[in-house]
Design an enzyme around this catalytic site. Sequence first.
Site, PDB file in Angstrom:
ATOM      1  N   TYR A  73     -30.148  19.106 -68.566  1.00 49.11           N
ATOM      2  CA  TYR A  73     -30.527  17.861 -69.232  1.00 49.11           C
ATOM      3  C   TYR A  73     -31.806  17.238 -68.655  1.00 49.11           C
ATOM      4  O   TYR A  73     -32.015  16.027 -68.792  1.00 49.11           O
ATOM      5  CB  TYR A  73     -29.364  16.864 -69.158  1.00 49.11           C
ATOM      6  CG  TYR A  73     -28.259  17.115 -70.175  1.00 49.11           C
ATOM      7  CD1 TYR A  73     -28.552  17.255 -71.545  1.00 49.11           C
ATOM      8  CD2 TYR A  73     -26.931  17.189 -69.783  1.00 49.11           C
ATOM      9  CE1 TYR A  73     -27.533  17.476 -72.478  1.00 49.11           C
ATOM     10  CE2 TYR A  73     -25.906  17.399 -70.722  1.00 49.11           C
ATOM     11  CZ  TYR A  73     -26.220  17.545 -72.063  1.00 49.11           C
ATOM     12  OH  TYR A  73     -25.221  17.752 -72.987  1.00 49.11           O
ATOM     13  N   ARG A 114     -27.428  23.454 -85.631  1.00 49.86           N
ATOM     14  CA  ARG A 114     -27.658  22.008 -85.477  1.00 49.86           C
ATOM     15  C   ARG A 114     -27.149  21.263 -86.720  1.00 49.86           C
ATOM     16  O   ARG A 114     -26.578  20.193 -86.620  1.00 49.86           O
ATOM     17  CB  ARG A 114     -29.153  21.709 -85.268  1.00 49.86           C
ATOM     18  CG  ARG A 114     -29.713  22.137 -83.920  1.00 49.86           C
ATOM     19  CD  ARG A 114     -29.298  21.284 -82.752  1.00 49.86           C
ATOM     20  NE  ARG A 114     -29.706  19.912 -82.832  1.00 49.86           N
ATOM     21  CZ  ARG A 114     -29.626  19.055 -81.816  1.00 49.86           C
ATOM     22  NH1 ARG A 114     -29.159  19.467 -80.616  1.00 49.86           N
ATOM     23  NH2 ARG A 114     -29.969  17.815 -81.951  1.00 49.86           N
ATOM     24  N   GLU A 126     -31.947  27.639 -72.118  1.00 50.19           N
ATOM     25  CA  GLU A 126     -30.559  27.259 -71.820  1.00 50.19           C
ATOM     26  C   GLU A 126     -29.652  28.484 -71.665  1.00 50.19           C
ATOM     27  O   GLU A 126     -28.767  28.499 -70.810  1.00 50.19           O
ATOM     28  CB  GLU A 126     -30.036  26.337 -72.931  1.00 50.19           C
ATOM     29  CG  GLU A 126     -30.763  24.996 -72.942  1.00 50.19           C
ATOM     30  CD  GLU A 126     -30.383  24.102 -74.123  1.00 50.19           C
ATOM     31  OE1 GLU A 126     -29.553  24.515 -74.966  1.00 50.19           O
ATOM     32  OE2 GLU A 126     -30.939  22.986 -74.196  1.00 50.19           O
ATOM     33  N   LYS A 149     -18.011  20.582 -75.189  1.00 52.27           N
ATOM     34  CA  LYS A 149     -18.112  19.704 -74.029  1.00 52.27           C
ATOM     35  C   LYS A 149     -16.710  19.377 -73.479  1.00 52.27           C
ATOM     36  O   LYS A 149     -15.696  19.674 -74.136  1.00 52.27           O
ATOM     37  CB  LYS A 149     -18.866  18.428 -74.434  1.00 52.27           C
ATOM     38  CG  LYS A 149     -20.346  18.678 -74.795  1.00 52.27           C
ATOM     39  CD  LYS A 149     -21.039  17.363 -75.120  1.00 52.27           C
ATOM     40  CE  LYS A 149     -22.506  17.555 -75.473  1.00 52.27           C
ATOM     41  NZ  LYS A 149     -23.166  16.260 -75.778  1.00 52.27           N
ATOM     42  N   ASN A 175     -19.579  13.500 -77.711  1.00 51.50           N
ATOM     43  CA  ASN A 175     -19.769  13.994 -79.083  1.00 51.50           C
ATOM     44  C   ASN A 175     -19.430  15.471 -79.249  1.00 51.50           C
ATOM     45  O   ASN A 175     -19.973  16.155 -80.112  1.00 51.50           O
ATOM     46  CB  ASN A 175     -21.168  13.635 -79.603  1.00 51.50           C
ATOM     47  CG  ASN A 175     -22.276  14.237 -78.757  1.00 51.50           C
ATOM     48  OD1 ASN A 175     -21.999  15.015 -77.843  1.00 51.50           O
ATOM     49  ND2 ASN A 175     -23.509  13.906 -79.071  1.00 51.50           N
ATOM     50  N   ARG A 219     -19.473  17.009 -85.456  1.00 50.13           N
ATOM     51  CA  ARG A 219     -19.424  15.650 -84.917  1.00 50.13           C
ATOM     52  C   ARG A 219     -18.905  14.653 -85.949  1.00 50.13           C
ATOM     53  O   ARG A 219     -18.171  13.715 -85.605  1.00 50.13           O
ATOM     54  CB  ARG A 219     -20.810  15.249 -84.407  1.00 50.13           C
ATOM     55  CG  ARG A 219     -21.186  15.974 -83.104  1.00 50.13           C
ATOM     56  CD  ARG A 219     -22.648  15.912 -82.822  1.00 50.13           C
ATOM     57  NE  ARG A 219     -22.999  16.359 -81.476  1.00 50.13           N
ATOM     58  CZ  ARG A 219     -24.237  16.560 -81.069  1.00 50.13           C
ATOM     59  NH1 ARG A 219     -25.258  16.361 -81.898  1.00 50.13           N
ATOM     60  NH2 ARG A 219     -24.484  16.960 -79.840  1.00 50.13           N
ATOM     61  N   HIS A 237     -22.463  20.684 -77.652  1.00 52.22           N
ATOM     62  CA  HIS A 237     -23.904  20.804 -77.386  1.00 52.22           C
ATOM     63  C   HIS A 237     -24.429  22.009 -78.148  1.00 52.22           C
ATOM     64  O   HIS A 237     -23.765  23.036 -78.222  1.00 52.22           O
ATOM     65  CB  HIS A 237     -24.179  21.024 -75.889  1.00 52.22           C
ATOM     66  CG  HIS A 237     -25.612  21.431 -75.649  1.00 52.22           C
ATOM     67  ND1 HIS A 237     -26.646  20.523 -75.617  1.00 52.22           N
ATOM     68  CD2 HIS A 237     -26.186  22.652 -75.515  1.00 52.22           C
ATOM     69  CE1 HIS A 237     -27.791  21.163 -75.455  1.00 52.22           C
ATOM     70  NE2 HIS A 237     -27.537  22.460 -75.383  1.00 52.22           N
TER      71      HIS A 237
HETATM   72  P1  DAT Z   1     -28.146  16.357 -78.905  1.00 51.76           P
HETATM   73  O1  DAT Z   1     -26.921  16.605 -78.055  1.00 51.76           O
HETATM   74  O2  DAT Z   1     -27.796  16.101 -80.335  1.00 51.76           O
HETATM   75  O3  DAT Z   1     -29.211  17.415 -78.737  1.00 51.76           O
HETATM   76  P2  DAT Z   1     -29.829  14.648 -77.249  1.00 51.76           P
HETATM   77  O4  DAT Z   1     -30.444  15.900 -76.701  1.00 51.76           O
HETATM   78  O5  DAT Z   1     -30.748  13.593 -77.760  1.00 51.76           O
HETATM   79  O6  DAT Z   1     -28.773  14.957 -78.404  1.00 51.76           O
HETATM   80  O7  DAT Z   1     -28.923  13.957 -76.118  1.00 51.76           O
HETATM   81  C1  DAT Z   1     -28.100  14.771 -75.296  1.00 51.76           C
HETATM   82  C2  DAT Z   1     -26.764  14.093 -75.183  1.00 51.76           C
HETATM   83  O8  DAT Z   1     -26.915  12.855 -74.487  1.00 51.76           O
HETATM   84  C3  DAT Z   1     -26.093  13.714 -76.496  1.00 51.76           C
HETATM   85  O9  DAT Z   1     -25.379  14.778 -77.062  1.00 51.76           O
HETATM   86  C4  DAT Z   1     -25.197  12.585 -76.085  1.00 51.76           C
HETATM   87  C5  DAT Z   1     -25.988  11.891 -74.985  1.00 51.76           C
HETATM   88  N1  DAT Z   1     -26.753  10.745 -75.509  1.00 51.76           N
HETATM   89  C6  DAT Z   1     -27.846  10.785 -76.306  1.00 51.76           C
HETATM   90  N2  DAT Z   1     -28.290   9.558 -76.598  1.00 51.76           N
HETATM   91  C7  DAT Z   1     -27.441   8.700 -75.954  1.00 51.76           C
HETATM   92  C8  DAT Z   1     -27.350   7.292 -75.843  1.00 51.76           C
HETATM   93  N3  DAT Z   1     -28.229   6.490 -76.457  1.00 51.76           N
HETATM   94  N4  DAT Z   1     -26.334   6.774 -75.104  1.00 51.76           N
HETATM   95  C9  DAT Z   1     -25.445   7.570 -74.466  1.00 51.76           C
HETATM   96  N5  DAT Z   1     -25.483   8.909 -74.533  1.00 51.76           N
HETATM   97  C10 DAT Z   1     -26.452   9.474 -75.254  1.00 51.76           C
HETATM   98 MG    MG Z   2     -30.461  17.897 -77.180  1.00 49.29          MG
END
Ligand code: DAT
Ligand code: MG
Length: 147
Positions: free
Chosen positions: A49, A85, A126, A9, A112, A102, A115
Site C-alpha cells: 500500500y 475491477r 503486486e 481481505k 470492502n 463490493r 483487493h
Molecule cells: P481500491 O481498493 O479500490 O483499489 P484504493 O487503492 O483507492 O482502492 O484504496 C485502497 C484501500 O484503502 C481501499 O480498498 C479501502 C481503503 N480506503 C480507500 N479510501 C479510504 C478512505 N477514504 N477511508 C478509509 N479507507 C479507505
Molecule cells: Mg487500489
Amino acid sequence: MERTLLMVKPDGVQRGLIGKIVQRFEDKGFQLIGAKLMQVSEELAQTHYAEHASKPFYGELVDFITSGPVFAMVWQGEQIVALSRSMMGKTRPPEAAPGTIRGDFAVRTESNVIHGSDLPESAEREIALFFKPEELVVYDHVIQKWL
Ligand code: DAT
Ligand code: MG
C-alpha cells in the site's frame, strides 16, 4: 495473457466469502494460477500500500490488512485487470453497483472485502510481492477458445 492479484481481505475471510468470490471469477472464465491463505506482515502491507502512505487512512489500512488471514490469488485472462475491477465494484461500497462483489457484500470502505490490482503494471508488481514464481502454475486452460 494478462494477470492480476486478487485478495479476499481479512473481513471477507472471516465472513466465509472466499468460496463465493472465487466462484465469480471462475464463472467469468478466468484461470486461477496461484492461491494461498496467508498472514500479511506489517512490512508487506506497507510495501503493497505504499501509494497510500501519505493518506490519512494509511495506518488503519495497514492495521486492517494485517488483522487476520487473507486469501491471495493470481488469476489470468484477457483484459483481466479492467474486468476484475468492474466485477469488484467501486472502492466505496455505497457507490458500488449491486451485482458487484463490493455492491453485494460490503458496507464500509475500510472493510470492502476484496483487493484487486488497478493496472497491469500494478498487477505485475503486486504478484511479485505476494508470490514466488514457483508458486504460480502454468497449465492449459481448455475453455479459453469458447470465451
Ligand atoms: P481500491 O481498493 O479500490 O483499489 P484504493 O487503492 O483507492 O482502492 O484504496 C485502497 C484501500 O484503502 C481501499 O480498498 C479501502 C481503503 N480506503 C480507500 N479510501 C479510504 C478512505 N477514504 N477511508 C478509509 N479507507 C479507505
Ligand atoms: Mg487500489
